[in-house]
Design a protein around this motif. Structure first.
Motif, PDB file in Angstrom:
ATOM      1  N   PHE A 181      -4.514   8.752  -1.247  1.00 64.48           N
ATOM      2  CA  PHE A 181      -4.443   7.541  -1.788  1.00 64.48           C
ATOM      3  C   PHE A 181      -3.722   6.566  -0.969  1.00 64.48           C
ATOM      4  CE2 PHE A 181      -1.242   8.790  -4.389  1.00 64.48           C
ATOM      5  CZ  PHE A 181      -1.545  10.145  -4.828  1.00 64.48           C
ATOM      6  N   LYS A 239       0.903  -1.297  -0.044  1.00 62.74           N
ATOM      7  CA  LYS A 239      -0.064   0.206  -0.115  1.00 62.74           C
ATOM      8  C   LYS A 239       1.106   1.284   0.002  1.00 62.74           C
ATOM      9  CE  LYS A 239      -4.275  -1.803   1.904  1.00 62.74           C
ATOM     10  NZ  LYS A 239      -4.904  -1.721   3.290  1.00 62.74           N
ATOM     11  N   ASP A 260      -4.248   4.382   1.314  1.00 66.68           N
ATOM     12  CA  ASP A 260      -4.750   3.078   1.461  1.00 66.68           C
ATOM     13  C   ASP A 260      -4.987   2.163   0.035  1.00 66.68           C
ATOM     14  OD1 ASP A 260      -4.685   3.138   4.114  1.00 66.68           O
ATOM     15  OD2 ASP A 260      -6.932   3.971   4.258  1.00 66.68           O
ATOM     16  N   ARG A 261      -4.452   2.914  -1.009  1.00 68.79           N
ATOM     17  CA  ARG A 261      -4.372   2.176  -2.344  1.00 68.79           C
ATOM     18  C   ARG A 261      -3.246   1.473  -2.758  1.00 68.79           C
ATOM     19  NH1 ARG A 261      -6.758   6.040  -6.273  1.00 68.79           N
ATOM     20  NH2 ARG A 261      -5.944   4.540  -7.876  1.00 68.79           N
ATOM     21  N   TYR A 262      -3.207   0.654  -3.466  1.00 70.76           N
ATOM     22  CA  TYR A 262      -2.084  -0.173  -3.748  1.00 70.76           C
ATOM     23  C   TYR A 262      -1.311   0.490  -4.856  1.00 70.76           C
ATOM     24  CZ  TYR A 262      -3.598  -4.111  -0.988  1.00 70.76           C
ATOM     25  OH  TYR A 262      -3.769  -4.984   0.152  1.00 70.76           O
ATOM     26  N   GLU A 311      -1.548   0.126  -8.322  1.00 71.79           N
ATOM     27  CA  GLU A 311      -2.848   0.510  -8.854  1.00 71.79           C
ATOM     28  C   GLU A 311      -2.993   2.029  -9.270  1.00 71.79           C
ATOM     29  OE1 GLU A 311      -5.475  -1.432  -6.506  1.00 71.79           O
ATOM     30  OE2 GLU A 311      -4.742  -3.605  -7.156  1.00 71.79           O
ATOM     31  N   ILE A 312      -1.766   2.930  -8.679  1.00 75.04           N
ATOM     32  CA  ILE A 312      -2.182   4.363  -9.127  1.00 75.04           C
ATOM     33  C   ILE A 312      -1.114   4.628 -10.484  1.00 75.04           C
ATOM     34  CG2 ILE A 312      -2.530   4.942  -6.616  1.00 75.04           C
ATOM     35  CD1 ILE A 312       0.440   5.505  -6.273  1.00 75.04           C
TER      36      ILE A 312
END
Ligand code: ADP
Ligand code: MG
Length: 260
Positions: free
Chosen positions: A134, A95, A136-138, A141-142
């Motif tokens: 973001f 993350k 908590d995003r992986y 995936e950004i």
């Protein structure tokens, strides 16, 4: 004159038998924002790796805060200088917040967990780079521009005195290029961070950097203000194309001459 933070003297380096850096000498001054420019293969990435102690020079000396590099405390160096490579292959699904927290690694003792302070510093680094939204995003995936900001956040969490950035705006659209460079400019101006950034765009380098170092075939051709370095004859010789120079908002503009 402010004292040198890092000083390289007569650095040479070869990969196997291919000489890549030849007799490089330079001093970074506190709060320099240096643009390292030069054609592909001129040795920019290699020089950044030498400065970040990722590679060891074959000859010459490096001093950081007046300690010579082989003798300097490794932990102190890891806390003080951060190197951001051009691409960041991320094999494991981490993350964003975890990657930023990894920047605290040089401060942890073996087997210890991050403290409240480590989390707070990471949080601030994410705010400065506008990456909190973001957290908590992986990472995988950004977008590219977001990834680059996360890498800067992670470097910032390290609380370094100097950042070495290898083409931080490559492959980004104009808006993201300006966003990244503005974040760096802010770190340089407000947080007194010394920055050395490899960069291809001469016009953006001219607008954002106070100093440019032009490399050609592993040697420093020019080191000075954008006005001193971005000269028609030198650029034409080094890049092998015809250029016109202009100015905009007080900074030099380089226009390649395109024959039709
Ligand atoms: P730049 O970043 O200015 O494009 P580099 O420092 O990446 O230049 O490369 C300088 C020279 O060193 C090039 O000729 C390149 O092919 C060579 N080179 C770079 N990395 C390696 C490596 N790991 N092994 C062998 N040669 C390399
Ligand atoms: Mg490179």
């Amino acid at each position: 004159m402010t004292p040198a933070l890092m000083k390289l003297e007569n650095i040479s380096f070869a990969y196997e038998t291919l000489p890549v850096l030849k007799d490089i000498s330079l001093s970074t001054r506190e709060q320099d924002f240096i643009g390292l420019i030069g054609p592909n293969g001129s040795g920019k990435s290699t020089l950044l790796k030498i400065m970040g102690a990722i590679l060891k020079p074959d000859s010459g000396s490096i001093q950081f805060k007046e300690s010579s590099l082989p003798k300097i405390n490794k932990k102190l160096f890891a806390q003080s200088v951060s190197w951001i490579p051009q691409d960041h292959p991320m094999v494991f699904p981490f993350k964003v917040s975890e990657i930023v927290l990894m920047g605290r690694h040089p401060y942890l003792s073996p087997l210890s967990f991050e403290s409240e302070e480590d989390f707070e510093i990471s949080q601030r680094a994410m705010e400065t780079t506008m990456t909190s939204q973001f957290a908590d995003r992986y990472f995988n995936e950004i977008s590219g521009g977001e990834k680059q900001r996360v890498m800067i956040a992670s470097a910032l969490a390290q609380d370094p005195e100097m950042m070495l950035l290898d083409e931080p705006t490559a492959a980004l659209d104009l808006k993201y290029q300006i966003q990244i460079l503005s974040i760096l400019k802010n770190l340089n101006a407000r947080h007194k961070m010394t920055l050395v950034m490899a960069m291809h765009d001469l016009n953006l380098a001219s607008s954002f950097c106070n100093r440019l170092i032009l490399l050609d075939e592993g040697q420093i051709v020019r080191d000075g203000t954008p006005e001193q370095v971005l000269k028609k004859d030198i650029l034409e010789q080094v890049y092998g194309i015809e250029v016109d120079l202009g100015s905009h908002d007080g900074s030099i503009r380089v226009h390649p001459v395109i024959s039709r």
